[in-house]
Scaffold this motif. Structure first.
Motif, PDB file in Angstrom:
ATOM      1  N   ARG A   1       0.831  -1.198   0.000  1.00  0.00           N
ATOM      2  CA  ARG A   1       0.000   0.000   0.000  1.00  0.00           C
ATOM      3  C   ARG A   1       0.874   1.260   0.000  1.00  0.00           C
ATOM      4  O   ARG A   1       0.589   2.228  -0.713  1.00  0.00           O
ATOM      5  CB  ARG A   1      -0.935  -0.021   1.210  1.00  0.00           C
ATOM      6  N   ALA A   2       1.953   1.233   0.775  1.00  0.00           N
ATOM      7  CA  ALA A   2       2.865   2.378   0.834  1.00  0.00           C
ATOM      8  C   ALA A   2       3.535   2.596  -0.521  1.00  0.00           C
ATOM      9  O   ALA A   2       3.687   3.738  -0.976  1.00  0.00           O
ATOM     10  CB  ALA A   2       3.917   2.168   1.920  1.00  0.00           C
ATOM     11  N   GLN A   3       3.929   1.510  -1.180  1.00  0.00           N
ATOM     12  CA  GLN A   3       4.555   1.610  -2.508  1.00  0.00           C
ATOM     13  C   GLN A   3       3.572   2.200  -3.509  1.00  0.00           C
ATOM     14  O   GLN A   3       3.916   3.098  -4.278  1.00  0.00           O
ATOM     15  CB  GLN A   3       5.027   0.227  -2.972  1.00  0.00           C
ATOM     16  N   LEU A   4       2.347   1.714  -3.506  1.00  0.00           N
ATOM     17  CA  LEU A   4       1.337   2.212  -4.448  1.00  0.00           C
ATOM     18  C   LEU A   4       1.024   3.680  -4.185  1.00  0.00           C
ATOM     19  O   LEU A   4       0.915   4.477  -5.124  1.00  0.00           O
ATOM     20  CB  LEU A   4       0.067   1.371  -4.366  1.00  0.00           C
ATOM     21  N   THR A   5       0.909   4.061  -2.931  1.00  0.00           N
ATOM     22  CA  THR A   5       0.640   5.453  -2.579  1.00  0.00           C
ATOM     23  C   THR A   5       1.772   6.355  -3.053  1.00  0.00           C
ATOM     24  O   THR A   5       1.524   7.437  -3.606  1.00  0.00           O
ATOM     25  CB  THR A   5       0.450   5.595  -1.056  1.00  0.00           C
ATOM     26  N   ALA A   6       3.013   5.907  -2.882  1.00  0.00           N
ATOM     27  CA  ALA A   6       4.165   6.692  -3.349  1.00  0.00           C
ATOM     28  C   ALA A   6       4.164   6.811  -4.867  1.00  0.00           C
ATOM     29  O   ALA A   6       4.469   7.880  -5.418  1.00  0.00           O
ATOM     30  CB  ALA A   6       5.464   6.051  -2.857  1.00  0.00           C
ATOM     31  N   MET A   7       3.813   5.736  -5.556  1.00  0.00           N
ATOM     32  CA  MET A   7       3.751   5.774  -7.018  1.00  0.00           C
ATOM     33  C   MET A   7       2.702   6.775  -7.489  1.00  0.00           C
ATOM     34  O   MET A   7       2.955   7.571  -8.399  1.00  0.00           O
ATOM     35  CB  MET A   7       3.434   4.383  -7.571  1.00  0.00           C
ATOM     36  N   ILE A   8       1.530   6.733  -6.882  1.00  0.00           N
ATOM     37  CA  ILE A   8       0.447   7.636  -7.281  1.00  0.00           C
ATOM     38  C   ILE A   8       0.850   9.082  -7.033  1.00  0.00           C
ATOM     39  O   ILE A   8       0.608   9.960  -7.875  1.00  0.00           O
ATOM     40  CB  ILE A   8      -0.853   7.275  -6.538  1.00  0.00           C
ATOM     41  N   ALA A   9       1.472   9.342  -5.895  1.00  0.00           N
ATOM     42  CA  ALA A   9       1.899  10.706  -5.580  1.00  0.00           C
ATOM     43  C   ALA A   9       2.907  11.203  -6.603  1.00  0.00           C
ATOM     44  O   ALA A   9       2.822  12.345  -7.073  1.00  0.00           O
ATOM     45  CB  ALA A   9       2.494  10.757  -4.174  1.00  0.00           C
ATOM     46  N   ARG A  10       3.865  10.360  -6.950  1.00  0.00           N
ATOM     47  CA  ARG A  10       4.884  10.785  -7.914  1.00  0.00           C
ATOM     48  C   ARG A  10       4.280  10.979  -9.299  1.00  0.00           C
ATOM     49  O   ARG A  10       4.627  11.917 -10.015  1.00  0.00           O
ATOM     50  CB  ARG A  10       6.011   9.765  -7.979  1.00  0.00           C
ATOM     51  N   LEU A  11       3.385  10.084  -9.704  1.00  0.00           N
ATOM     52  CA  LEU A  11       2.758  10.204 -11.019  1.00  0.00           C
ATOM     53  C   LEU A  11       1.916  11.474 -11.127  1.00  0.00           C
ATOM     54  O   LEU A  11       1.755  12.026 -12.215  1.00  0.00           O
ATOM     55  CB  LEU A  11       1.901   8.977 -11.314  1.00  0.00           C
TER      56      LEU A  11
ATOM     57  N   LEU B   1       7.437   3.407 -14.424  1.00  0.00           N
ATOM     58  CA  LEU B   1       6.370   2.452 -14.147  1.00  0.00           C
ATOM     59  C   LEU B   1       6.870   1.003 -14.189  1.00  0.00           C
ATOM     60  O   LEU B   1       6.417   0.170 -13.409  1.00  0.00           O
ATOM     61  CB  LEU B   1       5.215   2.630 -15.132  1.00  0.00           C
ATOM     62  N   THR B   2       7.805   0.721 -15.075  1.00  0.00           N
ATOM     63  CA  THR B   2       8.356  -0.633 -15.149  1.00  0.00           C
ATOM     64  C   THR B   2       9.096  -0.975 -13.863  1.00  0.00           C
ATOM     65  O   THR B   2       8.862  -2.031 -13.265  1.00  0.00           O
ATOM     66  CB  THR B   2       9.295  -0.770 -16.359  1.00  0.00           C
ATOM     67  N   ALA B   3       9.970  -0.101 -13.427  1.00  0.00           N
ATOM     68  CA  ALA B   3      10.772  -0.369 -12.230  1.00  0.00           C
ATOM     69  C   ALA B   3       9.919  -0.398 -10.968  1.00  0.00           C
ATOM     70  O   ALA B   3       9.999  -1.344 -10.170  1.00  0.00           O
ATOM     71  CB  ALA B   3      11.877   0.677 -12.095  1.00  0.00           C
ATOM     72  N   THR B   4       9.102   0.607 -10.779  1.00  0.00           N
ATOM     73  CA  THR B   4       8.308   0.658  -9.550  1.00  0.00           C
ATOM     74  C   THR B   4       7.168  -0.352  -9.576  1.00  0.00           C
ATOM     75  O   THR B   4       6.759  -0.855  -8.530  1.00  0.00           O
ATOM     76  CB  THR B   4       7.761   2.075  -9.283  1.00  0.00           C
ATOM     77  N   GLY B   5       6.672  -0.659 -10.761  1.00  0.00           N
ATOM     78  CA  GLY B   5       5.630  -1.673 -10.889  1.00  0.00           C
ATOM     79  C   GLY B   5       6.144  -3.053 -10.511  1.00  0.00           C
ATOM     80  O   GLY B   5       5.452  -3.829  -9.853  1.00  0.00           O
ATOM     81  N   ARG B   6       7.368  -3.353 -10.911  1.00  0.00           N
ATOM     82  CA  ARG B   6       7.967  -4.633 -10.517  1.00  0.00           C
ATOM     83  C   ARG B   6       8.169  -4.698  -9.009  1.00  0.00           C
ATOM     84  O   ARG B   6       7.952  -5.740  -8.391  1.00  0.00           O
ATOM     85  CB  ARG B   6       9.303  -4.828 -11.230  1.00  0.00           C
ATOM     86  N   GLU B   7       8.597  -3.592  -8.438  1.00  0.00           N
ATOM     87  CA  GLU B   7       8.774  -3.553  -6.991  1.00  0.00           C
ATOM     88  C   GLU B   7       7.429  -3.743  -6.291  1.00  0.00           C
ATOM     89  O   GLU B   7       7.335  -4.456  -5.294  1.00  0.00           O
ATOM     90  CB  GLU B   7       9.419  -2.230  -6.567  1.00  0.00           C
ATOM     91  N   LEU B   8       6.378  -3.139  -6.816  1.00  0.00           N
ATOM     92  CA  LEU B   8       5.045  -3.312  -6.252  1.00  0.00           C
ATOM     93  C   LEU B   8       4.618  -4.775  -6.336  1.00  0.00           C
ATOM     94  O   LEU B   8       4.084  -5.328  -5.367  1.00  0.00           O
ATOM     95  CB  LEU B   8       4.032  -2.412  -6.971  1.00  0.00           C
ATOM     96  N   GLN B   9       4.858  -5.420  -7.457  1.00  0.00           N
ATOM     97  CA  GLN B   9       4.524  -6.837  -7.598  1.00  0.00           C
ATOM     98  C   GLN B   9       5.286  -7.686  -6.586  1.00  0.00           C
ATOM     99  O   GLN B   9       4.730  -8.597  -5.967  1.00  0.00           O
ATOM    100  CB  GLN B   9       4.834  -7.324  -9.011  1.00  0.00           C
ATOM    101  N   ARG B  10       6.562  -7.398  -6.400  1.00  0.00           N
ATOM    102  CA  ARG B  10       7.374  -8.129  -5.434  1.00  0.00           C
ATOM    103  C   ARG B  10       6.807  -7.982  -4.027  1.00  0.00           C
ATOM    104  O   ARG B  10       6.662  -8.959  -3.294  1.00  0.00           O
ATOM    105  CB  ARG B  10       8.826  -7.645  -5.478  1.00  0.00           C
ATOM    106  N   LEU B  11       6.469  -6.742  -3.673  1.00  0.00           N
ATOM    107  CA  LEU B  11       5.918  -6.488  -2.338  1.00  0.00           C
ATOM    108  C   LEU B  11       4.570  -7.191  -2.151  1.00  0.00           C
ATOM    109  O   LEU B  11       4.295  -7.733  -1.074  1.00  0.00           O
ATOM    110  CB  LEU B  11       5.770  -4.981  -2.111  1.00  0.00           C
ATOM    111  N   LEU B  12       3.735  -7.181  -3.179  1.00  0.00           N
ATOM    112  CA  LEU B  12       2.450  -7.853  -3.083  1.00  0.00           C
ATOM    113  C   LEU B  12       2.630  -9.352  -2.843  1.00  0.00           C
ATOM    114  O   LEU B  12       1.927  -9.953  -2.026  1.00  0.00           O
ATOM    115  CB  LEU B  12       1.622  -7.625  -4.360  1.00  0.00           C
TER     116      LEU B  12
END
Length: 59
Positions: free
Chosen positions: A18-28, A45-56
């Motif tokens: 949730r923290a990763q997604l919130t940070a992504m939305i804020a930056r976008l 989006l590729t880099a942070t999206g992969r990190e989000l998938q890993r965290l999930l």
């Protein structure tokens, strides 16, 4: 064959995701991303999206 018991998800189980997604939305939504090229946006989006998938998966 009986299925494995499934734990019930609690809201804090996905805190890191949730923290990763919130940070992504804020930056976008920030000025930097609003004016960047499509290439920069895709790279972000590729880099942070992969990190989000890993965290999930870990959460």
């Amino acid at each position: 064959m009986a299925p494995y018991p499934q734990p019930i998800a609690r809201p804090d189980d996905f805190a890191a995701s949730r923290a990763q997604l919130t940070a992504m939305i804020a930056r976008l939504g920030g000025a930097e991303m609003m004016t960047c090229t499509q290439e920069v946006l895709e790279d972000y989006l590729t880099a942070t999206g992969r990190e989000l998938q890993r965290l999930l998966m870990q959460d």
